[in-house]
Design a protein around this motif. Sequence first.
Motif, PDB file in Angstrom:
ATOM      1  N   LEU A 130       1.784  73.793  61.551  1.00 46.79           N
ATOM      2  CA  LEU A 130       1.297  74.302  59.980  1.00 46.79           C
ATOM      3  C   LEU A 130       2.776  74.685  59.865  1.00 46.79           C
ATOM      4  CD1 LEU A 130      -0.405  73.138  57.589  1.00 46.79           C
ATOM      5  CD2 LEU A 130      -1.468  75.672  58.914  1.00 46.79           C
ATOM      6  N   ALA A 131       2.971  74.663  58.875  1.00 48.28           N
ATOM      7  CA  ALA A 131       4.452  75.447  58.142  1.00 48.28           C
ATOM      8  C   ALA A 131       4.045  75.762  56.734  1.00 48.28           C
ATOM      9  CB  ALA A 131       5.853  74.615  58.345  1.00 48.28           C
ATOM     10  N   SER A 132       3.948  76.956  55.935  1.00 49.85           N
ATOM     11  CA  SER A 132       4.397  77.192  54.570  1.00 49.85           C
ATOM     12  C   SER A 132       5.024  77.685  54.355  1.00 49.85           C
ATOM     13  CB  SER A 132       2.602  77.577  54.712  1.00 49.85           C
ATOM     14  OG  SER A 132       1.985  76.706  54.965  1.00 49.85           O
ATOM     15  N   GLU A 133       5.429  77.848  53.245  1.00 49.43           N
ATOM     16  CA  GLU A 133       5.731  78.936  52.407  1.00 49.43           C
ATOM     17  C   GLU A 133       5.963  78.964  51.109  1.00 49.43           C
ATOM     18  OE1 GLU A 133      10.058  76.986  50.918  1.00 49.43           O
ATOM     19  OE2 GLU A 133      10.128  76.922  53.494  1.00 49.43           O
ATOM     20  N   PHE A 134       6.668  80.339  50.404  1.00 42.42           N
ATOM     21  CA  PHE A 134       6.514  80.343  49.026  1.00 42.42           C
ATOM     22  C   PHE A 134       8.193  80.674  48.722  1.00 42.42           C
ATOM     23  CE2 PHE A 134       6.671  84.067  45.664  1.00 42.42           C
ATOM     24  CZ  PHE A 134       6.124  83.588  44.540  1.00 42.42           C
ATOM     25  N   VAL A 135       8.469  79.778  47.057  1.00 40.73           N
ATOM     26  CA  VAL A 135       9.369  80.320  46.587  1.00 40.73           C
ATOM     27  C   VAL A 135       9.158  80.435  45.410  1.00 40.73           C
ATOM     28  CG1 VAL A 135      11.961  78.753  45.968  1.00 40.73           C
ATOM     29  CG2 VAL A 135       9.890  77.896  48.246  1.00 40.73           C
ATOM     30  N   GLN A 136      10.826  82.123  45.278  1.00 42.70           N
ATOM     31  CA  GLN A 136      10.559  82.167  43.439  1.00 42.70           C
ATOM     32  C   GLN A 136      12.192  82.306  43.309  1.00 42.70           C
ATOM     33  OE1 GLN A 136       8.103  83.720  41.673  1.00 42.70           O
ATOM     34  NE2 GLN A 136      10.085  83.298  40.305  1.00 42.70           N
ATOM     35  N   GLY A 137      12.035  81.356  42.311  1.00 40.14           N
ATOM     36  CA  GLY A 137      13.427  81.297  41.359  1.00 40.14           C
ATOM     37  C   GLY A 137      14.208  82.204  40.909  1.00 40.14           C
ATOM     38  N   ILE A 138      14.865  82.716  41.062  1.00 43.46           N
ATOM     39  CA  ILE A 138      15.650  83.825  39.429  1.00 43.46           C
ATOM     40  C   ILE A 138      15.545  82.801  38.505  1.00 43.46           C
ATOM     41  CG2 ILE A 138      17.300  86.216  38.968  1.00 43.46           C
ATOM     42  CD1 ILE A 138      15.994  86.890  40.994  1.00 43.46           C
ATOM     43  N   GLY A 139      14.678  83.458  37.287  1.00 48.75           N
ATOM     44  CA  GLY A 139      14.209  83.117  35.741  1.00 48.75           C
ATOM     45  C   GLY A 139      14.224  81.808  36.071  1.00 48.75           C
ATOM     46  N   GLN A 171      17.302  81.868  44.752  1.00 48.26           N
ATOM     47  CA  GLN A 171      15.870  81.727  45.739  1.00 48.26           C
ATOM     48  C   GLN A 171      15.623  82.393  47.188  1.00 48.26           C
ATOM     49  OE1 GLN A 171      15.219  77.665  46.151  1.00 48.26           O
ATOM     50  NE2 GLN A 171      14.545  76.748  44.062  1.00 48.26           N
ATOM     51  N   MET A 172      14.484  82.436  46.763  1.00 50.81           N
ATOM     52  CA  MET A 172      13.827  83.602  47.067  1.00 50.81           C
ATOM     53  C   MET A 172      12.880  82.720  48.118  1.00 50.81           C
ATOM     54  SD  MET A 172      14.212  86.759  45.806  1.00 50.81           S
ATOM     55  CE  MET A 172      13.437  86.939  44.497  1.00 50.81           C
ATOM     56  N   LYS A 173      12.776  82.531  49.935  1.00 53.05           N
ATOM     57  CA  LYS A 173      11.532  82.374  50.048  1.00 53.05           C
ATOM     58  C   LYS A 173      10.881  82.884  51.824  1.00 53.05           C
ATOM     59  CE  LYS A 173      14.072  78.677  51.520  1.00 53.05           C
ATOM     60  NZ  LYS A 173      14.806  77.616  52.141  1.00 53.05           N
ATOM     61  N   PHE A 174       9.819  82.685  51.286  1.00 49.52           N
ATOM     62  CA  PHE A 174       8.882  83.493  52.821  1.00 49.52           C
ATOM     63  C   PHE A 174       7.831  83.195  53.011  1.00 49.52           C
ATOM     64  CE2 PHE A 174      10.519  86.878  49.263  1.00 49.52           C
ATOM     65  CZ  PHE A 174      10.583  87.582  49.614  1.00 49.52           C
ATOM     66  N   GLY A 175       8.041  82.479  54.310  1.00 47.23           N
ATOM     67  CA  GLY A 175       7.129  81.691  54.987  1.00 47.23           C
ATOM     68  C   GLY A 175       6.522  81.773  56.224  1.00 47.23           C
TER      69      GLY A 175
END
Length: 266
Positions: free
Chosen positions: A192-201, A177-181
Amino acid sequence: MKNFYLLIFLLSPCFSALAQQGNGPAVTAMGDAGVALSNVWAVKTNQAGTANLKHALIAVAYENKFGIKELSTKTAVFAVPIKTYVVGASFQAYGTDGFNEVKTGLSLARAFGQKLSLGIGLNYHQLAIQNYGDARALTVEVGLAYQITPRLCLASHIANPNQSKFGKETAQNIPTQMKFGASYLFNEQVLLASEFVQGIGGQADFKSGIEYKLVKILALRGGLAVNPFKQYGGFGIDYKGIQCDFAIASHPVLGYSPQIALAYEF
């Protein structure tokens, strides 16, 4: 009971990402958006977030996932500053004697000046399924945090970039997983907290949460995730170095998962 373990085994790819969480109710209640937060639970969410801790902390948590005892998760984290570094450790156990996954981790973080922090983690995974054997794997995690202003922090984190797996003999996988926030402190009361998560596949997800300090020792928290749509809520009490946090997560299909944690700052 044997059939139950077989069912869990067959469904293990579905539960794998869930088992990898255990990020503590202080993070979970804020939509599980912890990549840019700085607390002891950053040992699991983004090791760079521990770099500015000034005191040693230890925390333990228990989560009753979806009200199913066999899916309960027990987690412990520890962080201690040593000279210019912060050393962390984590332990997470998921499941029962018939089907269980254990994750043990060590981390190291350092702040480079007042803005940039870097962290790295090494995890040892153990998977055991009754009558089906066991498997082991090693994964790494790398994270960074950058304090744009005293109120705004940007962060990123990648888990298991080497795409380590348990092996061909089991369907269970270890997510990459890659996370940016980001986190933004509006004032002494509102975070306030936010993040975008992208998993391989896997599918992408967006998470966001808010913390409101009602009084100095009591914080109320809430959050959501969009894929699938999940709602979160909880509170935290911090009194003379003793912290008690509670959170509940709502999954649209699987139901509710309450969790509680106790922490102590030395």
